[in-house]
Design a protein around this motif. Structure first.
Motif, mmCIF file in Angstrom:
data_model
loop_
_atom_site.group_PDB
_atom_site.id
_atom_site.type_symbol
_atom_site.label_atom_id
_atom_site.label_comp_id
_atom_site.label_asym_id
_atom_site.label_seq_id
_atom_site.Cartn_x
_atom_site.Cartn_y
_atom_site.Cartn_z
ATOM 1 N N UNK A 611 0.810 -1.219 0.000
ATOM 2 C CA UNK A 611 0.000 0.000 0.000
ATOM 3 C C UNK A 611 0.839 1.264 0.000
ATOM 4 N N UNK A 612 0.356 2.274 -0.749
ATOM 5 C CA UNK A 612 0.931 3.606 -0.618
ATOM 6 C C UNK A 612 0.476 4.187 0.706
ATOM 7 N N UNK A 613 1.143 5.228 1.103
ATOM 8 C CA UNK A 613 0.867 5.805 2.409
ATOM 9 C C UNK A 613 -0.591 6.258 2.570
ATOM 10 N N UNK A 614 -1.125 6.841 1.500
ATOM 11 C CA UNK A 614 -2.480 7.402 1.601
ATOM 12 C C UNK A 614 -3.551 6.422 1.123
ATOM 13 N N UNK A 615 -3.183 5.167 0.994
ATOM 14 C CA UNK A 615 -4.105 4.211 0.365
ATOM 15 C C UNK A 615 -5.161 3.689 1.334
ATOM 16 N N UNK A 616 -6.194 3.075 0.758
ATOM 17 C CA UNK A 616 -7.231 2.436 1.584
ATOM 18 C C UNK A 616 -7.406 0.991 1.134
ATOM 19 N N UNK A 617 -8.012 0.225 1.994
ATOM 20 C CA UNK A 617 -8.287 -1.167 1.655
ATOM 21 C C UNK A 617 -9.752 -1.481 1.893
ATOM 22 N N UNK A 644 -12.212 1.064 9.402
ATOM 23 C CA UNK A 644 -12.691 2.441 9.459
ATOM 24 C C UNK A 644 -14.096 2.605 8.892
ATOM 25 N N UNK A 645 -14.665 1.542 8.414
ATOM 26 C CA UNK A 645 -16.026 1.635 7.894
ATOM 27 C C UNK A 645 -16.533 0.231 7.628
ATOM 28 N N UNK A 646 -17.852 0.095 7.461
ATOM 29 C CA UNK A 646 -18.387 -1.242 7.280
ATOM 30 C C UNK A 646 -19.791 -1.151 6.698
ATOM 31 N N UNK A 668 -23.383 -9.538 2.261
ATOM 32 C CA UNK A 668 -21.979 -9.659 2.607
ATOM 33 C C UNK A 668 -21.549 -8.313 3.158
ATOM 34 N N UNK A 669 -20.630 -8.352 4.062
ATOM 35 C CA UNK A 669 -20.189 -7.114 4.693
ATOM 36 C C UNK A 669 -18.917 -6.629 4.000
ATOM 37 N N UNK A 670 -18.919 -5.347 3.659
ATOM 38 C CA UNK A 670 -17.732 -4.746 3.050
ATOM 39 C C UNK A 670 -17.046 -3.896 4.102
ATOM 40 N N UNK A 671 -15.935 -4.381 4.558
ATOM 41 C CA UNK A 671 -15.189 -3.638 5.570
ATOM 42 C C UNK A 671 -14.229 -2.679 4.867
ATOM 43 N N UNK A 672 -14.202 -1.450 5.334
ATOM 44 C CA UNK A 672 -13.219 -0.500 4.813
ATOM 45 C C UNK A 672 -12.087 -0.473 5.822
ATOM 46 N N UNK A 673 -10.871 -0.492 5.361
ATOM 47 C CA UNK A 673 -9.779 -0.509 6.323
ATOM 48 C C UNK A 673 -8.583 0.315 5.858
#
Ligand SMILES: C[S@@+](CC[C@H](N)C(=O)[O-])C[C@H]1O[C@@H](n2cnc3c(N)ncnc32)[C@H](O)[C@@H]1O
Ligand SMILES: [Zn+2]
Length: 1002
Positions: A611-617, A644-646, A668-673
């Motif tokens: 991941x880049x520094x500012x990236x999200x997953x 950080x989100x769901x 299905x649950x989409x987790x933001x991380x």
């Protein structure tokens, strides 16, 4: 660049309901959808991936750190499409609306939408095109959507079959779509003509010019009764066509020639009613001889079939007379100039063609052997999965029936035909990969594990589910029949897809790799978005071997069709596959829960590295046991991520759910991380616990407003809960003890359960464990919680299984569908079911002691807890005298319900209550019945008694009971009302409780 401190849209809001609607609808879309290119199990709906990706890529305009340029450009882009209100909040709403509308399949290829989406992404990432990575890419929904949004996409998977699909989808089609489609159609025609000529003698036309399109077969066994010895055709059903206005079926007569075993003869007829159609001869591997009525046990059925390697082939004598093995039961034909399908009995010519195919196959195999077995065996001689165990391996039972090699799943004629098509593969490299997918599609519709669908009059595919259950009476298509599962249609599906998908014209990069080591450089990725395996739900590698063995024969030495870690492996790589399946080993260790956790941890750590520094997953997950969730989450947290989100997204139509009375997940649950900062602080357990109820409570409210319910709601609460826990490097008690994730999750289940109870029964019950006064008893709380969990998100929960004609009434109790549903005990057992693990997680912290209610209101079998239907409680409540007698006595003297309920308790303190299910001989725990004196009836017992009185039409007794209950206090009506709200619409229980409530005095 979006500053790291700026939240992404998916970290603040998401159009759950709209995206769910479009996702669920996608399942019914056929033309131009990747599912028509080639099968992959549990593909993510494109709608959900597209929407989520946008939410991840775009910043939140209301965030103080949101770049001004983005806001300006986004507003400019959106305004012509949907009009945007003033202010940052207006823009946020505009973006969310756009995401929702773009999720619609009808807009997915609309130039206006596609261009706008790409402009938005560009506005958010002006310096460089973002790279989206999916290391568990499977059927490719996520990378395909990344391309649509104008991103770069990197897709990898360990599985060669997935990689081939990905390669065609993300590289071949974006580069050559229209040309590929055209060539495929042209070459397809040539190949078809050539193969048809070669294979003509195996698919003869009828004398009257009719053309067979499908051959219906039954495997057979011999009756072992001493004086019988008849051949038993294994028929699950005798129906041929069951359309509302057209009915055809088979019936039989028994011929008893002297000195020979009796024989079954068939006849095609037009039944006037269902009753005229004979019952099937086999159920759950138990066969009944129609000549003498004796029964062959499953062991014997399996042994006899195993002796025939599964029994898909007919056996002939030297002159071509059938003497055993599979028996053709009917032939489906098309007649020139006539509409509809015709059904006739098989004739000599039909068998002769089969005999010829067998001899032809023998010749091919002999030649190969005599030639020193050069190269691959002409038919797939690779082993089938052993199957078994309690994990993913339970999908397979073929070896029990003697199908030890993949070739055994096909009839001789099917092997000859597929072999010929493999041989005449096109020269052009452009076509080699898409052609391999055509062969894969063909094999899926052309094995001996396909069925005749009596409603649609079509052939189902081998993998109508994520398992390979035995099919007793199977179907064989005529590949040249220009109808169901024909060669031309397979070419057309692939060509059509190539043409339609082309709009997403950027190409991606596909690589075969282990997600734990993806080979990308560090800090190179903008979005890491993936959908990892669902714990034990789908045995991908074993399932895909079915295709792999044909693909590798079609394009030998293809660089993707191999095991990069073990070149000698004839099948797809298994060792590194992330799955919970105890029948498999990794480094000499069985693939247990710890293995899955460890794989997840490694894959997440690898994701974090690139991941880049500012990236999200983002991670998609769906599993209906808490165990599966715990394994995933612990891997995620240990891999260095924070949530950080769901967002739960419904992806299933309720009607598709197999066992509708079990808590099958519709979402299905989409987790933001995000990567957890190296210097994340240590959390205080007390703070975490304080924060939890509010966070969960707010979230439940929001989700309920979006119609997320039951088990879906439970699992959707994990995300927000984890936001609290995962932001710390670790969480500690005041004594300095580190709190493990499992302990935290226990708290989460407790909080969710308590809030659920509060909603359905009221505050007192939710606090009942702490001795709150006025609470309903434990059994009412258990029942309410149980029914609440069963509510499904996307539509109503149905009544206990009414299986659609033949489609799912499998012989083996095998796990199905995508989200890891539990096998529901079949047979007579009815009622609503939950995974034991889920029931226990809820019950325990709420002070509900499950074992105590075993046999009284629940029954546990094979890891599944079943709530007893009220009808099964009649004997318990009213004793052997029956409802009517008790009702009569009760009418005369209605003062004391206790005297009548559990009446038999008096004579016999621990009555044996027998359920109707054959494996359910549970004894009621006596302490549950008479803990506080004899025959203590709870409010639930009384409500159930009233429902039973209602059910048997005892109106007077019912009125008397209700009156006496109302005099006692409000609990009876309160519980009855709660149950009315909880019982699934359309269920017998709901009908009874509602009807009973009509008699309540207002
Ligand atoms: C849930 S599926 C992905 C489905 C995909 N999102 C789609 O829409 O079709 C999970 C995938 O993980 C793959 N897989 C399992 N273990 C793996 C590993 N160690 N490395 C890479 N892929 C793996 C499986 O082959 C499977 O395709
Ligand atoms: Zn018999």
């Amino acid at each position: 660049m979006i500053p790291k401190s700026c939240k992404r849209l998916a970290e603040v809001d998401f159009p759950i309901a709209v995206v769910s609607k479009h996702s669920a609808r996608e399942k019914s879309i056929r033309h131009g959808h990747p599912s028509t290119l080639h099968l992959w199990w549990a593909r993510r709906p494109l709608a959900a991936c597209r929407a989520m990706l946008l939410g991840l890529l775009l910043p939140d305009p209301c965030d103080p750190h949101c770049p001004k340029d983005f806001k300006q450009n986004a507003r400019k882009t959106l305004t012509p499409i949907l009009g945007v209100r003033a202010g940052d909040a207006g823009l946020r709403k505009g973006l969310l609306d756009f995401i929702g509308e773009f999720a619609n399949w009808d807009n997915a290829n609309d130039r206006n939408y596609v261009d706008a989406a790409r402009e938005l992404v560009k506005a958010a990432h002006p310096e460089e095109t973002p790279l989206v990575v999916d290391p568990f890419a499977g059927g490719g929904s996520i990378p395909l959507e990344a391309l649509r949004l104008g991103c770069e996409a990197f897709a990898s998977d360990l599985n060669p079959v997935a990689c081939l699909i990905l390669k065609v989808m993300l590289e071949d089609i974006p580069r050559h779509g229209p040309k590929l489609a055209e060539e495929l159609r042209r070459v397809g025609k040539e190949i078809k003509e050539q193969a048809e000529k070669e294979l003509a003698e195996f698919y003869p036309e009828d004398d009257d010019g009719a053309r067979p399109i499908a051959y219906l077969w039954a495997r057979t066994v011999r009756c072992e009764s001493p004086n019988c010895g008849a051949e038993i055709p294994l028929m699950r059903s005798f129906w041929l066509c069951k359309k509302p206005k057209r009915k055809r079926a088979l019936r039989y007569s028994v011929v008893r020639p002297k000195g020979e075993p009796p024989r079954v003869e068939f006849e095609v007829f037009e039944p006037k009613s269902d009753k005229e159609v004979p019952e099937g001869t086999v159920s759950r591997a138990r066969a009944t001889c129609v000549c003498c009525g004796s029964v062959l046990t499953p062991d014997r059925v399996r042994a006899q079939l195993a002796a025939q390697r599964g029994g898909a082939d007919a056996i002939f004598d030297g002159k071509g007379n059938r003497i055993g093995g599979a028996r053709m039961t009917a032939v489906v034909t098309l007649k020139p100039g006539e509409r509809g399908r015709h059904y006739r009995l098989p004739n000599q010519a039909d068998y002769k063609a089969v005999w010829k195919a067998q001899k032809h196959l023998q010749k091919i195999l002999d030649e190969w052997e005599q030639g020193g077995k050069q190269g691959l065996c002409p038919v797939p001689d690779e082993p089938t999965p052993t199957g078994g165990g309690s994990g993913a391996g339970r999908a397979f039972s073929v070896q029990k029936y003697g199908m030890m090699q993949w070739a055994d799943l096909f009839t001789a004629r099917q092997k000859v035909a597929l072999g010929e098509l493999v041989r005449v593969r096109p020269e052009a490299t452009l076509l080699s990969e898409p052609y391999a997918l055509v062969i894969g599609r063909l094999a899926d519709g052309s094995s001996s594990l396909t069925r005749w669908q009596t409603g649609a009059e079509k052939i189902s595919n081998n993998y109508s589910r994520q398992a390979l259950p035995i099919v007793w009476d199977f179907t064989e298509p005529n590949l040249f029949g220009e109808a169901t599962r024909s060669l031309s249609s397979m070419f057309e599906w692939v060509a059509e897809y190539a043409q339609k998908q082309y709009t997403a014209s950027l190409s991606g990069q596909v690589q075969q790799a282990d997600a734990c080591d993806c080979g990308l450089p560090s800090e190179s990725v903008a979005v890491w978005f993936t959908d990892p395996p669902y714990y034990d739900a789908i045995p991908y590698s074993d399932l895909s071997d079915f295709f792999y063995v044909w693909l590798k024969r079609t394009i030998p030495n293809h660089q993707l069709l191999r095991d990069p870690f073990d070149p000698g492996n004839p099948l797809v790589p298994k060792e590194r596959e992330a799955v919970q399946d105890e029948t498999k080993v990794f480094n000499g260790r069985s693939k247990d829960r710890a293995f899955f956790e460890e794989r997840m941890e490694k894959a997440f750590a690898e994701g974090r590295r690139i991941l880049k520094e500012d990236a999200v997953g983002s991670v998609v997950f769906a599993h209906k046991t808490t165990e599966g969730w715990e394994a995933l989450l612990s891997g995620m947290i240990r891999g260095g991520w924070t949530i950080t989100g769901s967002w739960p997204i419904a992806t299933e139509m309720a009607s598709r759910l197999r066992a509708m009375e079990s808590a099958a997940l519709a979402t299905s649950v989409h987790l933001v991380c995000r990567p957890r900062p190296e210097d994340a602080p240590v959390g205080d357990w007390a703070d975490v616990l304080r924060e939890l109820p509010k966070k969960v409570g707010d979230w439940m409210e929001r989700l309920q407003a979006e119609h997320v319910r039951g088990a879906d709601l439970v699992f959707a609460c994990i995300g927000p809960a984890l936001e609290i826990f995962s932001k710390y490097s670790k969480v500690e008690t005041p004594e300095g003890r580190e709190v493990p994730l499992a302990e935290f999750l226990l708290k989460v289940w407790e909080v969710v359960g308590r809030m659920a109870l509060e909603q359905v029964l009221g505050t007192a019950e939710a606090k009942a464990r702490n001795g709150a006064a006025g609470a309903l008893e434990e059994d009412a709380r258990l029942t309410a919680l149980f029914l609440w969990t069963l509510q499904s998100t996307n539509g109503e929960v149905g009544q206990a299984s009414s299986l659609s004609d033949g489609e799912e009434a499998d012989e083996e109790n095998i796990e199905g569908e995508e989200t890891g549903k539990m096998p529901v005990p079949q047979g007579k057992a009815r009622g609503f079911s939950l995974a034991f693990d889920v029931a226990r997680r809820f019950a325990q912290p709420l002070g509900i002691d499950l074992p105590r209610w075993e046999g009284r209101i629940i029954k546990t079998e094979k890891g599944v807890v079943r709530l007893l239907p009220v009808s099964e409680r009649a004997k318990q409540l009213f004793g052997s005298e029956g409802t009517k007698t008790v009702a009569e006595r009760f009418e005369k003297d209605s003062r004391d319900v206790e005297r009548f309920l559990f009446a038999e308790m008096e004579e016999e303190p621990a009555p044996k209550v027998r359920g109707r299910g054959k494996r359910s001989k549970t004894t009621v725990d006596p302490s549950a019945l008479n803990r506080e004196g004899r025959g203590e009836a709870t409010t639930l017992d009384r409500v159930h008694a009233a429902m039973l009185l209602q059910s048997s039409g005892q109106a007077n007794a019912l009125r008397a009971l209700i009156e006496s209950e109302q005099d006692r206090g409000p609990d009876f009506v309160r519980l009855a009302n709660a149950l009315s709200a909880l019982y699934p619409a359309g269920s017998e229980e709901k009908r009874l409780v509602d009807a009973m409530l009509l008699a309540v005095r207002r």
